[in-house]
Design an enzyme around this catalytic site. Structure first.
Site, short mmCIF file in Angstrom:
data_model
loop_
_atom_site.label_atom_id
_atom_site.label_comp_id
_atom_site.label_asym_id
_atom_site.label_seq_id
_atom_site.Cartn_x
_atom_site.Cartn_y
_atom_site.Cartn_z
N LYS A 179 13.63 46.91 -38.68
CA LYS A 179 14.59 46.00 -39.31
C LYS A 179 15.95 45.97 -38.60
CE LYS A 179 12.28 44.63 -43.13
NZ LYS A 179 12.19 43.25 -43.65
N SER B 262 16.18 46.93 -51.28
CA SER B 262 16.19 48.35 -51.62
C SER B 262 15.49 49.12 -50.51
CB SER B 262 15.46 48.58 -52.94
OG SER B 262 14.17 48.04 -52.87
#
Lengths: 423, 423
Positions: A81, A106
């Site tokens: 990511k 989250s």
């Protein structure tokens, strides 16, 4: 309908441009090979393993599979990511940067955006459900981000995000459904291509095609010459036949497919099937994107449905050849192999591509057929490693049972399951 | 008394010769760095962490520590033992090879010798206690070795070995107390030296000394010039200040110490302290080798006492600067960090060196004092990765309690321990 301008930007040269922008901020993660796992994938499954599947009673596939693992668990923040987050920020202008960024996540995207924001010296607001694991909250705050809590439904989260934007003017950086995120994630494929080329250049025996090429030298028939498909070079040592990545929201899969578009390397997606988490596979079958999924698969990074823009790539047959799904038990088996045999620490979402290669008969028959005698060199993305010893303990205690119950199979752990059911 | 001829062979040039002999059979394992773990090691422990130790009430040490991890868990068979086994076979003549080899081991040495024997096309007889884990028996048989069962005491095992030798004429390859094993294990240090030199050459900021060197350029006092100790070059970027390895039978520690002898790099050993497993440390304190140990430390590769020949190196102050010991709980904490933060899968024995660097105040004070402003670049050997998800689950459930009971500390898990004690 995804923006036409966004779709036009999704091409290989844009991924190359993204790589230039982010490469000083990210790790060029290692590519590992494993003879043990390649041998295992090249061994037919037992007929018993196919019981209860649509392949029951058929002859198990006999593919030749040779793995190159792209280890994004060694990426910054422990997952791929970071690539998308750094690229998203690299594309903001000064004025936008001055307003800060906001997202709701989250998971790994939260930490990735927090790290990228700190690197750029700007503010990051991360909206997380109050029920998030404390370690993830702490990690995100550890990168200097402001964590704002919300309820767990998407409406509740989006309301809080809207509120942050209204108050601060922060720029929204979504976790996957944005061209800059997609292009950023795609950069891993460029590295993988180059690294496999270097590895096989140094040691030709690492490719299934080199070893055959050697044989061909003495082959008087000359029938085994390198072939081409659709006029593209392939079956060359150092050139991957296929790459398979996990599929959740689709940022990584569509990025990798964009990067490899036109190279002759086929791209596949892999999903968990538990409680309908295989929305990508099901959507392709129905020729319609599935927009909502509710699953508690252990592959917690893959619980989201495919996005609107990412769907335009995932559903493009010229870019993504197919999407396959695996059970919880298959994910756990693949994870155990990566931990115990490769000695690489990964999260469950990371191994779904490997699980497809090892256990999905449809995929394995495809490799057997198209790979023919030589087989395929397959790049497998291990997407992240953010889990804990506690979580692993729990998923192997609970998860294996869940996998078996979900499939209606007890196997060698039948007694244990029975006990748990009784208790 | 160890053979004088054997002792004479233990020198750096013999390790270099061993490396030439084995390097085509072994992996040059990767060297990894970790900013997270180096930062953690360079942070003083909390005063609470010292309660119950001899350092209670004192000011925690403030060392600067920078790690280079030599990842022998990525070695063939998953542990450094392949080095010694291949070297032992490389030194046998044709007649000896034709008789086959024999050893008693239920651990990594068994698999290493089996692999080396298969590579040389000779027979290997491995004597294992009947109570050995089935996976280890299967792995050893998987390499084509003949596994012969025995009782668990050393007398029972040795009787079976004697019998094999009588029947087959096989050559005994002991697990650690032999010059060829010691020299083979030492080869990891030669690779580590070279790899650190290359890494720091490419990126000088990886060494504590390079970063300081940069500062020194503008230092008008000129007081921070590179120093020498005993006339040897050190405090140079790319040249390790110290290397620490686990200490069980002593093959690895004495091999590494032999390899680095005269280079200016200090060598340290690390042991578990549980149930007297720290025989090396205690032996050094008493100036007498301890010949028998009975411990069930989770660091199961380190349950053996130091050997006769290895002791001559371990007890030589010019070769091994010191040996330190850590608790079960400290081993588990270090293991958790390597798994979760570095994403590297290791067995408990592998992390005792890291645990010393993180938690042993005596060692940390030494680094603070001798490393002074710059600190130390420390090579830490992660010796192996042969464990399972099941074993990890068990050791974190049982082991943490064991660690806490052993130390008389309850900490945050007090209730759990109390429950277990009551039950």
């Amino acid at each position: 309908m995804a923006d036409v301008q966004d779709r036009i930007r999704l091409k290989r040269s844009s991924v190359q441009a993204a790589h230039e922008l982010i490469k000083r901020h990210i790790h060029k993660t290692p590519v590992l090979t494993s003879k043990t796992l390649s041998d295992l994938a090249s061994t037919p499954q037992s007929p018993e393993a196919l019981i209860g599947t649509t392949f029951e009673g058929q002859k198990p596939a006999r593919p030749t599979i040779n793995f190159f693992f792209k280890c994004e668990n060694y990426q910054r923040i422990g997952a791929f990511k970071s690539r998308g987050a750094f690229h998203a920020l690299a594309r903001l202008n000064k004025e936008e940067l001055s307003r800060g960024v906001v997202t709701h996540s989250s998971g790994n995207h939260a930490q990735a955006l927090a790290l990228a924001a700190r690197t750029y010296g700007i503010r990051a607001h991360i909206v997380m459900p109050t029920i998030s694991t404390p370690s993830k909250i702490a990690a995100t705050q550890g990168y200097g981000a402001e964590v704002i809590f919300s309820g767990s439904t998407s409406q509740e989260r989006e309301a809080v995000v809207e509120n942050v934007i209204k108050k601060t003017g922060a720029v929204l950086v979504p976790p996957y459904d944005h061209p800059n995120i997609i292009l950023g994630q795609g950069t891993m494929a460029l590295e993988l291509e180059e690294q496999v080329n270097v590895l096989v250049g140094e040691d030709p025996s690492l490719s299934v095609h080199s070893s055959k090429t050697k044989d061909v030298v003495g082959d008087v028939d000359g029938t085994s010459e390198p072939q081409t498909r659709e006029g593209l070079p392939r079956r060359l040592p150092g050139h991957l036949d296929a790459v398979i990545t996990p599929l959740g929201g689709g940022g990584m899969l569509s990025g990798v497919a964009t990067a490899l578009s036109g190279t002759g390397t086929l791209v596949f997606g892999a999903e968990p099937s538990y409680e309908g988490a295989d929305d990508g596979r099901r959507g392709l079958a129905a020729n319609k994107r599935i927009t909502s999924v509710k699953t508690l698969t252990i592959a917690d990074g893959l619980r989201t449905p495919v996005g609107e823009l990412t769907w335009t790539v995932v559903s493009d047959k010229s870019k993504v050849r197919g999407v396959f799904a695996v059970s919880e038990q298959q994910i756990l088996k693949a994870m155990k192999l990566v931990l115990e045999r490769m000695k690489v620490f990964v999260e469950p979402s990371a191994v779904v591509g490997l699980a497809v290669c090892l256990y999905d008969e449809e995929f394995r028959h495809l490799v057997e057929k198209e790979g023919a005698d030589e087989g395929w060199d397959i790049g497998v993305v291990l997407s992240g490693g953010n889990t804990t010893v506690e979580a692993i303990t729990k998923m192997f205690e609970v998860g294996e049972d869940k996998g078996e119950r979900a499939e209606g199979k007890l196997g060698s752990r039948g007694e244990r399951v029975a006990e748990n059911v009784a208790g």
